[in-house]
Enzyme design. Sequence first.
Site, PDB file in Angstrom:
ATOM      1  N   GLY A  13      -1.995 -16.030   5.795  1.00  0.00           N
ATOM      2  CA  GLY A  13      -1.836 -17.183   6.695  1.00  0.00           C
ATOM      3  C   GLY A  13      -2.825 -17.225   7.836  1.00  0.00           C
ATOM      4  N   SER A  14      -4.009 -16.616   7.653  1.00  0.00           N
ATOM      5  CA  SER A  14      -4.989 -16.690   8.751  1.00  0.00           C
ATOM      6  C   SER A  14      -5.477 -18.120   8.933  1.00  0.00           C
ATOM      7  CB  SER A  14      -6.149 -15.717   8.520  1.00  0.00           C
ATOM      8  OG  SER A  14      -6.973 -16.152   7.468  1.00  0.00           O
ATOM      9  N   ASN A  15      -5.537 -18.892   7.855  1.00  0.00           N
ATOM     10  CA  ASN A  15      -5.908 -20.309   8.020  1.00  0.00           C
ATOM     11  C   ASN A  15      -4.819 -21.070   8.767  1.00  0.00           C
ATOM     12  OD1 ASN A  15      -8.561 -21.274   6.742  1.00  0.00           O
ATOM     13  ND2 ASN A  15      -7.774 -19.801   5.238  1.00  0.00           N
ATOM     14  N   ARG A  66       8.156 -25.907 -13.096  1.00  0.00           N
ATOM     15  CA  ARG A  66       7.252 -26.085 -11.957  1.00  0.00           C
ATOM     16  C   ARG A  66       7.695 -27.294 -11.135  1.00  0.00           C
ATOM     17  NH1 ARG A  66       2.577 -23.078 -13.057  1.00  0.00           N
ATOM     18  NH2 ARG A  66       1.460 -24.029 -11.334  1.00  0.00           N
ATOM     19  N   MET A  91      -1.418 -20.402  -3.687  1.00  0.00           N
ATOM     20  CA  MET A  91      -2.040 -19.955  -4.928  1.00  0.00           C
ATOM     21  C   MET A  91      -1.386 -20.524  -6.179  1.00  0.00           C
ATOM     22  SD  MET A  91      -4.600 -18.433  -3.998  1.00  0.00           S
ATOM     23  CE  MET A  91      -5.417 -17.317  -2.880  1.00  0.00           C
ATOM     24  N   LEU A  94      -0.107 -27.636  -7.935  1.00  0.00           N
ATOM     25  CA  LEU A  94       0.989 -28.577  -7.684  1.00  0.00           C
ATOM     26  C   LEU A  94       1.117 -29.548  -8.851  1.00  0.00           C
ATOM     27  CD1 LEU A  94       0.118 -29.188  -3.947  1.00  0.00           C
ATOM     28  CD2 LEU A  94       2.228 -28.129  -4.790  1.00  0.00           C
ATOM     29  N   ASN A 108      -6.778 -29.187   0.863  1.00  0.00           N
ATOM     30  CA  ASN A 108      -6.825 -27.771   0.473  1.00  0.00           C
ATOM     31  C   ASN A 108      -8.098 -27.124   1.004  1.00  0.00           C
ATOM     32  OD1 ASN A 108      -6.110 -25.374  -1.094  1.00  0.00           O
ATOM     33  ND2 ASN A 108      -7.744 -25.951  -2.516  1.00  0.00           N
ATOM     34  N   HIS A 110     -10.723 -24.133   0.061  1.00  0.00           N
ATOM     35  CA  HIS A 110     -11.105 -23.266  -1.056  1.00  0.00           C
ATOM     36  C   HIS A 110     -12.286 -22.385  -0.646  1.00  0.00           C
ATOM     37  CE1 HIS A 110     -11.403 -21.814  -5.093  1.00  0.00           C
ATOM     38  NE2 HIS A 110     -12.713 -22.006  -5.013  1.00  0.00           N
ATOM     39  N   SER A 137     -14.943 -24.910   1.118  1.00  0.00           N
ATOM     40  CA  SER A 137     -14.829 -26.364   1.000  1.00  0.00           C
ATOM     41  C   SER A 137     -13.427 -26.783   1.394  1.00  0.00           C
ATOM     42  CB  SER A 137     -15.027 -26.803  -0.463  1.00  0.00           C
ATOM     43  OG  SER A 137     -16.163 -26.200  -1.060  1.00  0.00           O
ATOM     44  N   GLN A 174     -15.736 -19.119   8.533  1.00  0.00           N
ATOM     45  CA  GLN A 174     -16.068 -20.552   8.457  1.00  0.00           C
ATOM     46  C   GLN A 174     -14.851 -21.379   8.034  1.00  0.00           C
ATOM     47  OE1 GLN A 174     -18.778 -21.260   9.853  1.00  0.00           O
ATOM     48  NE2 GLN A 174     -19.437 -19.122   9.900  1.00  0.00           N
ATOM     49  N   GLU A 175     -13.991 -20.809   7.176  1.00  0.00           N
ATOM     50  CA  GLU A 175     -12.759 -21.525   6.805  1.00  0.00           C
ATOM     51  C   GLU A 175     -11.980 -21.897   8.050  1.00  0.00           C
ATOM     52  OE1 GLU A 175     -10.301 -19.895   3.671  1.00  0.00           O
ATOM     53  OE2 GLU A 175     -11.954 -18.695   2.911  1.00  0.00           O
TER      54      GLU A 175
HETATM   55  C1  GAR Z   1      -8.322 -18.143   1.929  1.00  0.00           C
HETATM   56  O1  GAR Z   1      -9.555 -17.520   1.736  1.00  0.00           O
HETATM   57  C2  GAR Z   1      -8.250 -19.439   1.143  1.00  0.00           C
HETATM   58  O2  GAR Z   1      -9.455 -20.143   1.122  1.00  0.00           O
HETATM   59  C3  GAR Z   1      -7.895 -18.936  -0.222  1.00  0.00           C
HETATM   60  O3  GAR Z   1      -6.928 -17.961   0.010  1.00  0.00           O
HETATM   61  C4  GAR Z   1      -7.212 -17.329   1.264  1.00  0.00           C
HETATM   62  C5  GAR Z   1      -5.949 -17.348   2.098  1.00  0.00           C
HETATM   63  O4  GAR Z   1      -6.137 -16.630   3.264  1.00  0.00           O
HETATM   64  N1  GAR Z   1      -7.407 -19.974  -1.078  1.00  0.00           N
HETATM   65  C6  GAR Z   1      -7.634 -20.002  -2.376  1.00  0.00           C
HETATM   66  O5  GAR Z   1      -8.267 -19.149  -2.962  1.00  0.00           O
HETATM   67  C7  GAR Z   1      -7.043 -21.199  -3.082  1.00  0.00           C
HETATM   68  N2  GAR Z   1      -7.590 -21.305  -4.391  1.00  0.00           N
HETATM   69  P1  GAR Z   1      -5.131 -16.819   4.452  1.00  0.00           P
HETATM   70  O6  GAR Z   1      -3.722 -16.657   3.867  1.00  0.00           O
HETATM   71  O7  GAR Z   1      -5.476 -15.702   5.398  1.00  0.00           O
HETATM   72  O8  GAR Z   1      -5.338 -18.170   5.056  1.00  0.00           O
END
Ligand code: GAR
Length: 224
Positions: A13-15, A66, A91, A94, A108, A110, A137, A174-175
């Site tokens: 969950g850092s994003n 699902r 991950m 949907l 999203n 990525h 992205s 960068q994310e």
């Molecule tokens: C992030 O790098 C995100 O871009 C990636 O999972 C990580 C989650 O990190 N997402 C994917 O690969 C989706 N296909 P976080 O939990 O620290 O935010």
Amino acid sequence: MALPLAVIVSGSGSNLQSIIDKIEQGVLDVDIRLVLSNNPEAYGLERARTHGIDVWTKSHKEFPTREGFDEAMIEAIHRHGADTVALAGFMRLLTPVFLSTFQGRVLNIHPALLPSFPGTHGQRDAARYGVKISGCSVHFVDEIMDHGPVIIQAAVPAAPGESADDLAARILVQEHRIFPQALQWFAQGRLKVEGRHVHLAGYGDYDAQTVDGALINPPLEKGF
Ligand code: GAR
């Protein structure tokens, strides 16, 4: 009114944290109504609780289909009054049930320069392939994995033989910049989708920007 947002996480969950930080800094006009996870152990849930944000968690394994899992998430999101969804390290794919409910309102992040390296191991796949440039992205989500129209991308150099973890860490920096920025543009109603193209209102020219060695387009605005 701040954009009522639900954030779905599967892991650290850092994003999510970067979104919370920008809200608390007063630059992101979003109200996180709910954080959801298919993983009851996800540290992202802890981050949400720390900031007083409601959480919802159920393992997808509890649901025979699902669609059943997605319907349970839809119900929780509606109940909390959110109309937009950010996938922050979620991950799972949907279903159309979910995407038609939040048509054009699911974003999203990525960890690769799409359309290269879609899937759940974008950084590892890029590192193994030996690319010289990778990145991240933010895109609108459609029914094909990691496929919808791209809102913003950041490119970072990759070094030969470097570990996937090292590359992932540089991409993650960068994310944390581009996801909150994309959400702010969405909250401001400045993104217009035409086919595969996302237009950003208020930019006559798209002068890409270089930040700490990363190339970002469209450029970040003040505070991001
Ligand atoms: C992030 O790098 C995100 O871009 C990636 O999972 C990580 C989650 O990190 N997402 C994917 O690969 C989706 N296909 P976080 O939990 O620290 O935010």
